[in-house]
Write an enzyme that holds these catalytic residues in place. Structure first.
Site, PDB file in Angstrom:
ATOM      1  N   GLU A 127       0.831  -1.212   0.000  1.00 39.96           N
ATOM      2  CA  GLU A 127       0.000   0.000   0.000  1.00 39.96           C
ATOM      3  C   GLU A 127       0.867   1.264   0.000  1.00 39.96           C
ATOM      4  OE1 GLU A 127      -2.257  -1.690   3.337  1.00 39.96           O
ATOM      5  OE2 GLU A 127      -4.063  -1.063   2.262  1.00 39.96           O
ATOM      6  N   GLU A 187      -3.743  -9.413   4.026  1.00 38.94           N
ATOM      7  CA  GLU A 187      -4.430  -9.084   5.281  1.00 38.94           C
ATOM      8  C   GLU A 187      -5.543 -10.061   5.612  1.00 38.94           C
ATOM      9  OE1 GLU A 187      -3.395  -6.916   3.049  1.00 38.94           O
ATOM     10  OE2 GLU A 187      -2.718  -5.053   3.981  1.00 38.94           O
TER      11      GLU A 187
HETATM   12  C1  3H9 Z   1      -1.249  -4.767   7.254  1.00 42.49           C
HETATM   13  O1  3H9 Z   1      -0.310  -4.470   6.581  1.00 42.49           O
HETATM   14  C2  3H9 Z   1      -2.434  -3.888   7.496  1.00 42.49           C
HETATM   15  C3  3H9 Z   1      -2.496  -2.719   6.557  1.00 42.49           C
HETATM   16  O2  3H9 Z   1      -3.230  -3.042   5.388  1.00 42.49           O
HETATM   17  C4  3H9 Z   1      -3.230  -1.564   7.192  1.00 42.49           C
HETATM   18  C5  3H9 Z   1      -2.497  -0.851   8.258  1.00 42.49           C
HETATM   19  C6  3H9 Z   1      -3.208   0.368   8.730  1.00 42.49           C
HETATM   20  N1  3H9 Z   1       4.772  -7.510  11.731  1.00 42.49           N
HETATM   21  O3  3H9 Z   1       7.570 -15.285   8.516  1.00 42.49           O
HETATM   22  P1  3H9 Z   1       8.976 -15.192   8.974  1.00 42.49           P
HETATM   23  C7  3H9 Z   1       8.107 -11.419  12.014  1.00 42.49           C
HETATM   24  S1  3H9 Z   1      -1.299  -6.268   8.065  1.00 42.49           S
HETATM   25  C8  3H9 Z   1       5.511  -7.930  12.769  1.00 42.49           C
HETATM   26  O4  3H9 Z   1       9.478 -16.273   9.844  1.00 42.49           O
HETATM   27  P2  3H9 Z   1       9.884 -15.484   6.260  1.00 42.49           P
HETATM   28  C9  3H9 Z   1       7.743 -12.868  12.269  1.00 42.49           C
HETATM   29  O5  3H9 Z   1       6.886 -13.002  13.362  1.00 42.49           O
HETATM   30  C10 3H9 Z   1       0.239  -7.034   7.609  1.00 42.49           C
HETATM   31  N2  3H9 Z   1       6.339  -8.992  12.706  1.00 42.49           N
HETATM   32  O6  3H9 Z   1       9.990 -14.978   7.763  1.00 42.49           O
HETATM   33  C11 3H9 Z   1       9.106 -13.472  12.523  1.00 42.49           C
HETATM   34  O7  3H9 Z   1       9.483 -13.160  13.853  1.00 42.49           O
HETATM   35  P3  3H9 Z   1      10.363 -14.194  14.699  1.00 42.49           P
HETATM   36  C12 3H9 Z   1       0.229  -7.582   6.236  1.00 42.49           C
HETATM   37  C13 3H9 Z   1       6.412  -9.648  11.551  1.00 42.49           C
HETATM   38  O8  3H9 Z   1      11.101 -15.039   5.592  1.00 42.49           O
HETATM   39  C14 3H9 Z   1      10.024 -12.678  11.590  1.00 42.49           C
HETATM   40  O9  3H9 Z   1       9.316 -11.471  11.285  1.00 42.49           O
HETATM   41  N3  3H9 Z   1       1.447  -8.311   5.988  1.00 42.49           N
HETATM   42  C15 3H9 Z   1       5.668  -9.262  10.436  1.00 42.49           C
HETATM   43  O10 3H9 Z   1       9.513 -16.933   6.235  1.00 42.49           O
HETATM   44  C16 3H9 Z   1      10.327 -13.391  10.309  1.00 42.49           C
HETATM   45  O11 3H9 Z   1       9.109 -13.796   9.703  1.00 42.49           O
HETATM   46  C17 3H9 Z   1       1.562  -9.629   6.212  1.00 42.49           C
HETATM   47  O12 3H9 Z   1       0.605 -10.273   6.583  1.00 42.49           O
HETATM   48  C18 3H9 Z   1       4.817  -8.138  10.552  1.00 42.49           C
HETATM   49  N4  3H9 Z   1       4.081  -7.700   9.508  1.00 42.49           N
HETATM   50  O13 3H9 Z   1       8.633 -14.739   5.645  1.00 42.49           O
HETATM   51  C19 3H9 Z   1       2.903 -10.249   5.962  1.00 42.49           C
HETATM   52  N5  3H9 Z   1       5.934 -10.111   9.414  1.00 42.49           N
HETATM   53  O14 3H9 Z   1      11.621 -14.404  13.902  1.00 42.49           O
HETATM   54  C20 3H9 Z   1       3.307 -11.092   7.139  1.00 42.49           C
HETATM   55  C21 3H9 Z   1       6.835 -10.976   9.883  1.00 42.49           C
HETATM   56  O15 3H9 Z   1      10.525 -13.544  16.005  1.00 42.49           O
HETATM   57  N6  3H9 Z   1       4.623 -11.659   6.998  1.00 42.49           N
HETATM   58  N7  3H9 Z   1       7.123 -10.723  11.177  1.00 42.49           N
HETATM   59  O16 3H9 Z   1       9.520 -15.439  14.772  1.00 42.49           O
HETATM   60  C22 3H9 Z   1       4.902 -12.701   6.177  1.00 42.49           C
HETATM   61  O17 3H9 Z   1       4.070 -13.172   5.425  1.00 42.49           O
HETATM   62  C23 3H9 Z   1       6.280 -13.287   6.256  1.00 42.49           C
HETATM   63  O18 3H9 Z   1       6.834 -12.915   7.490  1.00 42.49           O
HETATM   64  C24 3H9 Z   1       7.256 -12.823   5.132  1.00 42.49           C
HETATM   65  C25 3H9 Z   1       8.685 -13.357   5.459  1.00 42.49           C
HETATM   66  C26 3H9 Z   1       6.777 -13.431   3.797  1.00 42.49           C
HETATM   67  C27 3H9 Z   1       7.317 -11.354   5.036  1.00 42.49           C
END
Ligand code: 3H9
Length: 705
Positions: A112, A132
């Site tokens: 976004e 999301e």
């Molecule tokens: C949003 O954006 C709302 C908006 O539309 C509106 C706002 C107003 N936040 O998955 P991994 C941590 S909602 C905080 O193992 P990978 C995760 O817990 C969001 N922490 O790595 C982990 O911590 P730990 C929309 C986060 O390489 C570490 O990072 N976005 C977040 O296998 C590594 O993650 C999503 O839903 C976060 N957003 O995969 C994307 N993301 O090492 C969510 C990750 O302590 N994220 N962490 O366990 C993912 O899909 C995967 O993490 C990603 C990397 C593909 C990015």
């Protein structure tokens, strides 16, 4: 270079004057999530860059990825620093072109942000998505209004309700990105691209002003009704976010941009404060916690697993085999007779053919996959494989015999795993002289479909073997939870409690369809009696010993053995559509009358409580005995092993949402009515007294006592 704050730098590329490109670099590990310092840093960097002599701005990220979204940990916390909207306005209204340079994944709020840049460039390996929906949310920073303006409403609906990660090449085709960079050369290519835009006098493209695609859909409201009625929509039962996303896209089509944004905000607020989203956000982190084992250090060796042996070509053995083959790991599968082997392999082939027909992979792939399976009638053919998984039926003597043979034939350093779902693995290990190599890998049925594997740590299992079983499960796409040896381990131990109560409800006069309906409404795909009819009521039943003592006995004696005989708890028509059976009803009523209890009617809530509370109580005992490391692991086993609805977060999260005090009170009331099998677990008493939650119980190593 100007350091804006701990996570943001601003540098200039080129000579001062009109050729200079400002480069804003974000570096906030692990995934550059939009925390308050990130938003503050971005706002200030854009503020300074737009006031400088630069002719364009590039936004790029360090580390493994572009911004992966809002900081999920911060939802529900106090708002601090600059809002995301302020950052986005600063970018979109910049008087000089802004280019977002994308690598890794631009997800959620990250995409976004990129959509507020005037142009986007990505390396080929990058992916974009608005996931999301998986957190029970909708894209709440303009995504629902901007995305349809680029890809059109139809594609936007699919994009946002699935949360798919779309490869850069496809993004280029749809216009979501404007150019591809060379892999590994993003910064230089993005700067050159920005310079080219300036040189060619390209306009400041604002996605919000792009009206063609949404205006074109104004006369076709049926795309929304068709989408709501589509096959995909059936998967959304109970989830709130998909419908809210559809409403936002309708707003994008029918309302001016700013009003659409207002609608998005209202609907986002409704979701972010819902129990469903809280549960799904919890699940996001729970999925990542399972791999962390308090007394198995991260650096523990992972042994090489390049070949696998599976013993038993039945339903489980065949499904387990498919998992490894799908991941490119060859399997030797052993049976006792050629007939059983042929039958098992035919089922595997049929499964692959069905997948190919459904377009999952090309038909030629079926033969390629089958060629990775070596059939055998001798355990000695497993002498060279790295991991052996025994998947024969649940008989301790047979399993011990097999493990004793494996001890002779398996190479030193081979992992000896059992797929038992309930038997004592210490006893199985005792049949070998190498118990440190023995472990449980309990796959859930159907093993090629269900994500869950309970990795069962036996008394002597070595840390390397545990870590290898966990990492190998991950490699084949499973979610593994480490558990301890106890009857039924975690999942089936809790299921047994639910099964006991389901039966008790029938004995008290509840009808099977009432029980099933309560669980269906709770969010399960089906209830225990539909499940029984599907599996066959006669599993474990014998005509010779049946004496009509249970409802099931009486049904089986009437040859009502489930779907296969068109009658079980339910009656079935020729399309296998179930309907309540008057015969079952009569039997249930007769049992209820015999039980001496007054006939009573049950509300749906009564039934749900009777089925879910015993699971929570058992889960609390499991946690206190350290047979699971943490409550969220129990929840993940239920979500990935039994399809517990993710929007309810798992039984232990559900208990926390109810309040442990409420759980205690209800268990005591049921204990007073039904006896001590309802006695609350001591951990529930403790947490209720201290105001604690299951989630607050610290992770503990698995007990091998
Ligand atoms: C949003 O954006 C709302 C908006 O539309 C509106 C706002 C107003 N936040 O998955 P991994 C941590 S909602 C905080 O193992 P990978 C995760 O817990 C969001 N922490 O790595 C982990 O911590 P730990 C929309 C986060 O390489 C570490 O990072 N976005 C977040 O296998 C590594 O993650 C999503 O839903 C976060 N957003 O995969 C994307 N993301 O090492 C969510 C990750 O302590 N994220 N962490 O366990 C993912 O899909 C995967 O993490 C990603 C990397 C593909 C990015």
């Amino acid at each position: 270079m100007t350091t804006i704050n701990d996570v943001t730098d601003l540098t200039y590329d080129g000579e001062p004057g009109s050729g200079q490109i400002a480069v804003i670099t974000l570096d906030s590990p692990p995934v550059n999530a939009l925390s308050a310092p990130v938003r503050d840093g971005l706002w200030e960097a854009f503020n300074q860059a737009t006031a400088s002599d630069a002719s364009a701005i590039v936004l790029i990220c360090e580390g493994r990825t572009f911004i992966a979204g809002a900081d999920i940990t911060s939802f529900g916390g106090p708002a601090t620093g600059k809002s995301l909207l302020e950052v986005q306005l600063m970018m979109e209204n910049s008087p000089i072109p802004v280019v977002a340079a994308i690598h890794g994944t631009a997800l959620g709020g990250g995409l976004e942000v990129a959509l507020c840049a005037h142009y986007r460039i990505a390396v080929p390996s990058a992916k974009c998505g608005l996931p999301e929906v998986n957190l029970g949310l909708l894209p709440g920073a303009g995504g629902t209004q901007r995305l349809p303006r680029i890809v059109g409403p139809q594609q936007a609906l699919e994009f946002m309700t699935t949360g798919m990660h779309v490869p850069a090449a496809e993004c280029l085709d749809s216009g979501l990105v404007d150019a591809l960079a060379t892999e590994g050369n993003l910064r230089a290519d993005a700067v050159a691209y920005a310079r080219q835009l300036v040189a060619e006098g390209k306009p400041l493209k604002k996605v919000r002003d792009n009206d063609d695609k949404v205006a074109g859909a104004r006369d076709t409201p049926e795309i929304f009704s068709a989408f709501r009625a589509s096959k995909a929509a059936r998967k959304w039962r109970g989830f709130l976010a998909p419908e809210a996303i559809i409403k936002c896209v309708e707003a994008a089509v029918n309302l001016p941009f700013d009003e659409g944004i207002k609608r998005e905000q209202e609907l986002f607020h409704g979701l972010v404060t819902s129990d469903e989203s809280a549960a799904q956000r919890y699940v996001f982190f729970a999925e990542r916690q399972v791999w962390k084992m308090p007394d198995v250090p991260r650096e523990t060796e992972v042994l090489a697993v390049e070949s696998v042996g599976v013993i038993g070509a039945g339903t489980m053995g065949g499904g387990i085999t498919m998992n490894f083959v799908n991941a490119g790991i060859p399997v030797t599968i052993v049976e006792t007779t050629q007939e059983a082997l042929d039958r098992g392999l035919a089922v595997v082939r049929a499964n692959y053919e069905r997948s190919a027909k459904n377009g999952r992979f090309p038909l030629e792939d079926v033969d390629r996959r089958m060629a990775m399976i070596t059939p055998s009638l001798s355990l000695s053919d497993l002498s060279d494989v790295d991991l052996i998984i025994e998947a024969v039926f649940e008989n301790m003597d047979i399993k011990k015999e097999i493990f004793a043979t494996l001890d002779d034939v398996a190479k030193p350093g081979a992992i000896l795993a059992t797929n038992t779902s309930a038997l004592n693995i210490d006893e199985i290990a005792s049949a070998t002289a190498r118990p440190e190599w023995v472990i449980g890998m309990h796959f859930f049925s159907p093993a090629n479909v269900m994500r869950c594997v309970e990795v069962v740590r036996a008394k002597h299992t070595s840390l390397e073997v545990i870590n290898t079983a966990m990492q190998t499960s991950k490699r084949i796409g499973k979610l593994a939870a480490l558990v301890g040896v106890c009857p039924g381990f975690v999942g089936n131990r809790m299921l047994a409690q639910r099964g006991r109560e389901a039966q008790a409800l029938l004995d008290e006069g509840a009808m099977p369809w009432e029980v099933d309906k309560a669980l269906y409404e709770f969010g399960f795909a089906m209830g225990p009696f539909q499940m029984s009819d599907l599996a066959g009521l006669d599993i474990g039943w014998s005509k010779d010993t049946s004496n009509g003592a249970t409802i099931r006995d009486q049904l089986c004696e009437l040859d009502r053995r489930g779907q296969k005989t068109s009658a079980g708890y339910y009656d079935y028509d020729e399309n296998r559509t179930p309907s309540p059976s008057p015969i079952t009803e009569e039997i249930v009523r007769a049992f209820a009358a015999k039980s001496g209890r007054d006939a009573r009617t049950f509300t749906q809530d009564d039934i749900t409580e009777r089925l879910v509370l015993p699971m929570i109580n058992e889960g609390a005992k499991i946690l206190a005995e350290h047979k699971a490391m943490r409550s969220s692991d129990i929840d993940m086993i239920w979500i990935t092993g039994y399809n517990w609805p993710a929007y309810r977060g798992g039984p232990m999260f559900y208990a926390d949402q109810l309040g442990v005090g409420v759980v205690l009170e209800r268990l005591k009331a049921l204990q007073a009515e039904y006896g001590d099998m309802w006695a609350p677990a001591p951990l529930i008493e403790e947490l209720a007294a201290s105001g604690g939650t299951f989630a607050s119980v610290p992770a503990s190593p698995i007990s091998t006592d």
